[in-house]
Design an enzyme around this catalytic site. Structure first.
Site, PDB file in Angstrom:
ATOM      1  N   TYR A  79       0.852  -1.196   0.000  1.00 10.71           N
ATOM      2  CA  TYR A  79       0.000   0.000   0.000  1.00 10.71           C
ATOM      3  C   TYR A  79       0.886   1.243   0.000  1.00 10.71           C
ATOM      4  CZ  TYR A  79      -4.298   2.609   1.153  1.00 10.71           C
ATOM      5  OH  TYR A  79      -5.390   3.439   1.137  1.00 10.71           O
ATOM      6  N   TYR A  98      -5.884   4.940  -7.112  1.00 10.67           N
ATOM      7  CA  TYR A  98      -5.922   5.074  -5.650  1.00 10.67           C
ATOM      8  C   TYR A  98      -7.294   4.598  -5.205  1.00 10.67           C
ATOM      9  CZ  TYR A  98      -5.640   7.191  -0.995  1.00 10.67           C
ATOM     10  OH  TYR A  98      -5.640   7.409   0.360  1.00 10.67           O
TER      11      TYR A  98
END
Lengths: 409, 143, 142
Positions: free
Chosen positions: A313, A364
């Site tokens: 991430y 995203y």
């Protein structure tokens, strides 16, 4: 766990036994779905969510009415009741909204897996839908002016009124300490976004598909929140994504090769807030990522050398590179050298990372796209397929209560 | 009676945080034009209120809009003797009207005191401009 | 170097019973820190229980020397992510106080190129036209 981290000694005597873990090898991700990732969807987030969930249901070979659980993390603007009213799922018996923001990128899967492993639900759908590019971007400074004359909580009161209003800033403070303490250079940082952009050139669904970037382009990009440049930061995305979790037993009757959860972990350490980890003895590393990694390796009974591909991430480049250190893919403080030139994280490298383009170049989507790419690598259907993948790792966000999973065939 | 508002207070607007759900836009556009619009699934004919992007019966994402007759019956109601929000002057009633087409809609009454309300009372729609940027559908006794 | 833009209010802190003492002190141009008398330890940000000894009645407010060193910082350089009440660029710095805890703050009369890790700094206060008092840090002799 802060002490364990400082000693770099992961204890096993204070953890549940591996045998007690009901998720390990019993639960799998069986369906993945997404919408187009765009800069302006022209649609509601609810609308996008319906499409992504339908795609995941179809991908798994299920019916919408089979879904009996829903899971996401906080900061979601969808109303779950309206989602259920739209999908027409008649038998929803489990719902969950995990704390930790992006750190919960995988915790959502962990909680959904726990629900199916313990008989709370049969098919849990993990969903996320955002209009961040065309609508409301998370963590923009001017939102705070319009909607928040007083800081949201007492602890935000010590940081927000100082103009310290975005996760990029909160992370930049510990990121700068890391750069300072280990002599990490700007040139080194740049290789993470550059390699991810290379991956995105093979992924027609990626935001930056068809828009390559050289290391020189990176170096010339403007500073957003020093030490972070524009291309150190995640893209803005409109879109939705979903995946479906059930037991390995039920997965046998479904359409796809299941991505079996070999290990899952969540970590909420002390002196933790929204990236503002500033009271810890050292802030140049990430206890939560280290802990998640150690737990994943313990439960899956493997080590970093056994991981074939990783989706980390990365809301900003620094967050991706520090994770390489904390997960044991390279030594502490060596992350900069490790990514230099990019080969170690490319497809034939030591640990191919964020092979669909990650949060910087694919989308995203708060980590949902990372989980989906982790599943594709197990199925053998990635646009940047790594050879003979046995173990595929996915993590949640850095600097917040974090999480991770290891998937296997 | 009609709901009275405190002029110095902002009435809650359907576009929360300045954003109106796109699937709700035809409903509010209709209200501006003094019509109650109902969402209808193109695939199975299901009528939906509130509007949503997918039909819960058949999962179709195709829909159209029909104009409701604007008549119905009081299905239930509550009376606020204390205002829960500073924009409203108590007492007033919030009613749930079952439209003749089937869907139910939350509204206020015009020219009917809360104590005169009855379940099953026949009502018809009327429209009130309550603020510069907000028109609301309200109901009065039919006939 | 933080310059306010006229007409845009800056956000106020959220004051509750646990941190009232902290913000009352700021109002009086004092920087105080929560201190556990049992553990002899400073704690920041304030909280209702000492996380070391879990006592709820051994905490008091102690005035900080207000001196520290610049531990880390970020520089807001783009309007994309910045708080619109401040002129760009502005720094947000993490100061490690002599008492051992770190606080997030802005700078006063420190130019952007002087903002460096290790810079000795000390607290100052400013009363804003809107009635708020804020603390910032300025350079000091080492």
């Amino acid at each position: 766990m802060l002490q364990e981290y400082m000693d770099r000694k992961y204890r096993t005597d204070n953890k549940p036994s591996v045998e007690a873990n009901l998720i390990k090898n019993n639960v799998a991700i069986v369906g993945i779905g997404q919408t187009q990732y765009t800069k302006n969807s022209g649609r509601d987030e609810l609308d996008l969510a319906c499409e992504a969930i339908q795609n995941a249901v179809d991908d798994a070979g299920l019916k919408m009415s089979d879904i009996d659980g829903f899971d996401t993390f906080i900061l979601d603007r969808l109303s779950l009741p309206m989602l259920i009213n739209s999908l027409g799922t008649p038998n929803v018996r489990f719902s969950c909204e995990v704390s930790g923001g992006g750190g919960a990128g995988c915790a959502v899967a962990v909680h959904a897996a726990a629900a199916v492993a313990t008989g709370q639900a049969d098919y849990v759908c993990c969903y996320r839908s955002l209009n961040e590019a065309s609508g409301h971007r998370y963590g923009r400074g001017d939102d705070f002016i319009e909607y928040m004359p007083v800081a949201l909580t007492p602890n935000y009161g010590y940081i927000w009124p100082l103009g310290f209003v975005t996760p990029l800033g909160w992370a930049g403070v510990w990121g700068r300490r890391w750069m300072h303490e280990f002599n990490i250079t700007r040139e080194q940082l740049g290789w993470w976004p550059v390699v991810l952009r290379e991956y995105a050139q093979n992924n027609p669904e990626a935001t930056y598909f068809g828009r390559p970037m050289t290391h020189e382009d990176y170096m010339e990009s403007p500073m957003i929140v020093d030490p972070l440049k524009l291309h150190d930061c995640c893209v803005n995305t409109d879109g939705a994504a979903a995946y479906i979790i059930t037991t390995v037993e039920r997965a046998k009757d479904l359409k796809q090769t299941p991505a079996i959860i070999a290990a899952s972990a969540q970590c909420c350490p002390i002196e933790q807030e929204i990236q503002t980890i500033y009271q810890r003895p050292s802030i140049s590393g990430l206890v939560e990522t280290w802990y998640v990694g150690q737990e994943l390796y313990r439960v899956a009974e493997c080590g970093p050398d056994d991981i074939d591909v990783a989706q980390l991430y990365d809301p900003y480049s620094i967050g991706g590179i520090i994770q390489l250190e904390e997960l044991g893919f390279c030594e502490r403080g060596e992350g900069g050298k490790f990514v230099e030139g990019g080969d170690n994280i490319r497809i034939d490298g030591k640990i191919p990372c964020n092979t669909a383009g990650g949060l910087l170049s694919e989308a995203y989507l708060h980590g949902w796209n990372l989980v989906i790419e982790g599943v594709r690598q197990i199925r053998g259907t990635s646009y940047n397929q790594v050879k003979d993948v046995e173990l595929s790792m996915v993590t949640g966000g850095p600097g917040v209560a974090s999480s991770g999973i290891i998937l296997r065939r | 009676m009609t709901v009275e508002y405190n002029p110095d207070q902002k009435i809650p607007h359907p576009a929360m945080w300045g954003v109106l759900y796109k699937s709700s836009t035809p409903f509010w556009e209709g209200v501006k034009n003094k019509k109650i619009m109902l969402q209808k699934c193109k695939s199975c004919g299901n009528l939906l209120n509130p509007p949503r992007p997918m039909c819960p019966k058949c999962q179709s994402q195709e829909n159209e809009w029909i104009t409701a007759k604007g008549t119905g019956k009081i299905y239930s109601w509550v009376t606020f003797n204390e205002a829960p929000h500073p924009a409203f002057k108590a007492p007033y009633a919030a009613v749930l009207v079952e439209l003749d087409e089937g869907p139910r809609i939350v509204s206020n009454m015009v020219d009917v005191k809360p104590e005169d309300l009855e379940i099953g009372m026949a009502v018809e729609v009327t429209f009130e401009d309550v603020a510069e940027d907000l028109t609301l559908p309200k109901f009065r006794k039919a006939g | 170097m933080v310059k306010l833009i006229e007409g845009i209010p800056i956000m106020r802190p959220y004051i509750d019973l646990d941190n009232q003492g902290y913000w009352d002190a700021v109002k009086n141009h004092k920087l105080v820190l929560q201190y556990c008398t049992k553990c002899n330890r400073f704690i920041h940000p304030p909280r209702p229980m000492c996380p070391t000894c879990r006592s709820q009645d051994t905490m008091e407010w102690k005035e900080s020397s207000g001196k520290g060193i610049l531990y880390s910082y970020v520089m807001f350089t783009s309007p994309k992510m910045a708080y619109p009440a401040y002129e760009l660029p502005y720094a947000v710095v993490l100061v490690e106080l002599e008492e051992g805890v770190r606080i997030v703050t802005n700078t006063h009369e420190i130019e952007p190129d002087e903002v460096q890790i290790g810079l000795p700094v000390e607290v100052m206060f400013e009363d804003l036209p809107d009635g708020q008092t804020v603390y910032r840090f300025k350079k000091r002799e080492a």
